[in-house]
Design a protein around this motif. Sequence first.
Motif, PDB file in Angstrom:
ATOM      1  N   TYR A   1       0.650   4.103  -2.752  1.00 21.94           N
ATOM      2  CA  TYR A   1       0.416   5.511  -2.420  1.00 21.94           C
ATOM      3  C   TYR A   1       1.470   6.397  -3.088  1.00 21.94           C
ATOM      4  O   TYR A   1       1.142   7.445  -3.674  1.00 21.94           O
ATOM      5  CB  TYR A   1       0.454   5.695  -0.911  1.00 21.94           C
TER       6      TYR A   1
ATOM      7  N   THR B   1      -4.848   4.000  -3.841  1.00 22.77           N
ATOM      8  CA  THR B   1      -4.500   3.189  -2.670  1.00 22.77           C
ATOM      9  C   THR B   1      -5.730   2.844  -1.845  1.00 22.77           C
ATOM     10  O   THR B   1      -5.910   1.694  -1.420  1.00 22.77           O
ATOM     11  CB  THR B   1      -3.467   3.924  -1.797  1.00 22.77           C
ATOM     12  N   VAL B   2      -6.602   3.822  -1.619  1.00 28.41           N
ATOM     13  CA  VAL B   2      -7.811   3.570  -0.839  1.00 28.41           C
ATOM     14  C   VAL B   2      -8.725   2.581  -1.564  1.00 28.41           C
ATOM     15  O   VAL B   2      -9.253   1.635  -0.962  1.00 28.41           O
ATOM     16  CB  VAL B   2      -8.558   4.891  -0.553  1.00 28.41           C
TER      17      VAL B   2
ATOM     18  N   TYR C   1       0.815  -1.215   0.000  1.00 25.58           N
ATOM     19  CA  TYR C   1       0.000   0.000   0.000  1.00 25.58           C
ATOM     20  C   TYR C   1       0.846   1.262   0.000  1.00 25.58           C
ATOM     21  O   TYR C   1       0.487   2.256  -0.636  1.00 25.58           O
ATOM     22  CB  TYR C   1      -0.986  -0.009   1.169  1.00 25.58           C
ATOM     23  N   LEU C   2       1.970   1.244   0.710  1.00 27.86           N
ATOM     24  CA  LEU C   2       2.849   2.413   0.704  1.00 27.86           C
ATOM     25  C   LEU C   2       3.378   2.663  -0.698  1.00 27.86           C
ATOM     26  O   LEU C   2       3.401   3.806  -1.170  1.00 27.86           O
ATOM     27  CB  LEU C   2       3.995   2.219   1.689  1.00 27.86           C
TER      28      LEU C   2
ATOM     29  N   GLY D   1      -0.896   7.317  -5.905  1.00 26.39           N
ATOM     30  CA  GLY D   1      -1.664   8.332  -5.204  1.00 26.39           C
ATOM     31  C   GLY D   1      -2.662   7.755  -4.216  1.00 26.39           C
ATOM     32  O   GLY D   1      -2.920   6.546  -4.193  1.00 26.39           O
ATOM     33  N   PRO D   2      -3.262   8.631  -3.404  1.00 27.03           N
ATOM     34  CA  PRO D   2      -4.162   8.168  -2.338  1.00 27.03           C
ATOM     35  C   PRO D   2      -5.461   7.542  -2.846  1.00 27.03           C
ATOM     36  O   PRO D   2      -5.965   6.594  -2.249  1.00 27.03           O
ATOM     37  CB  PRO D   2      -4.451   9.445  -1.539  1.00 27.03           C
TER      38      PRO D   2
END
Length: 200
Positions: free
Chosen positions: A71, A79-80, A67-68, A75-76
């Motif tokens: 991100y 990732t979400v 996930y890092l 981007g966020p």
Amino acid sequence: MTDARRHSLIDDAQGIAYGATMAAFGIVILTHLGLVTGQTAGLAVLISYATGWNFGPVFFAINLPFYLLGYLRMGPGFTVKTFLAVGLLSALSLWLPGQVAFATLNPWLGAVLFGFVSGSALLALFRHGASLGGIGIVAVLLQDRLGWRAGWVQLAFDAVLFAVAFLVIEARLVLISFLGALVVNLVIAINHRRDRYVVA
């Protein structure tokens, strides 16, 4: 004025729900037949076969380190959405086997059905800015940093994964599994075309 080509929150929610549900159903087919697949899902399946642990928690845990990277690279938003897709797939893969049973399922046909179902699941997730995490993110990062082609990185990982599979399951099942993995990749290669599908 809103861009009519962009997906709404509801569009994304149904796309992720569809993708995760179909991916979970694909895993039910795969594990019912004792087959494997590539990428992070394949690694989780192999670990579950070797240890007896359930696929869902293993798949969820394997994806945590990625996930890092997602991100930083995607981007966020990506990732979400990916976190939600992976979490939903992990939960559904625990629940669905109690809801679906196969009286008869030919392994060769099952491999093709797995490929079709999983390919459509990944297409839905890709088109809504999500994925099922894992090796694909690393492959893109290595392509950016080192110039290694992402496709070759993923192919190398899958080659190692299938080689290890010969130590865990019958050789005949590994060969049938190749067919399923081929169908998944063909579905994506033929249908994941940004020049044909332009909605963001």
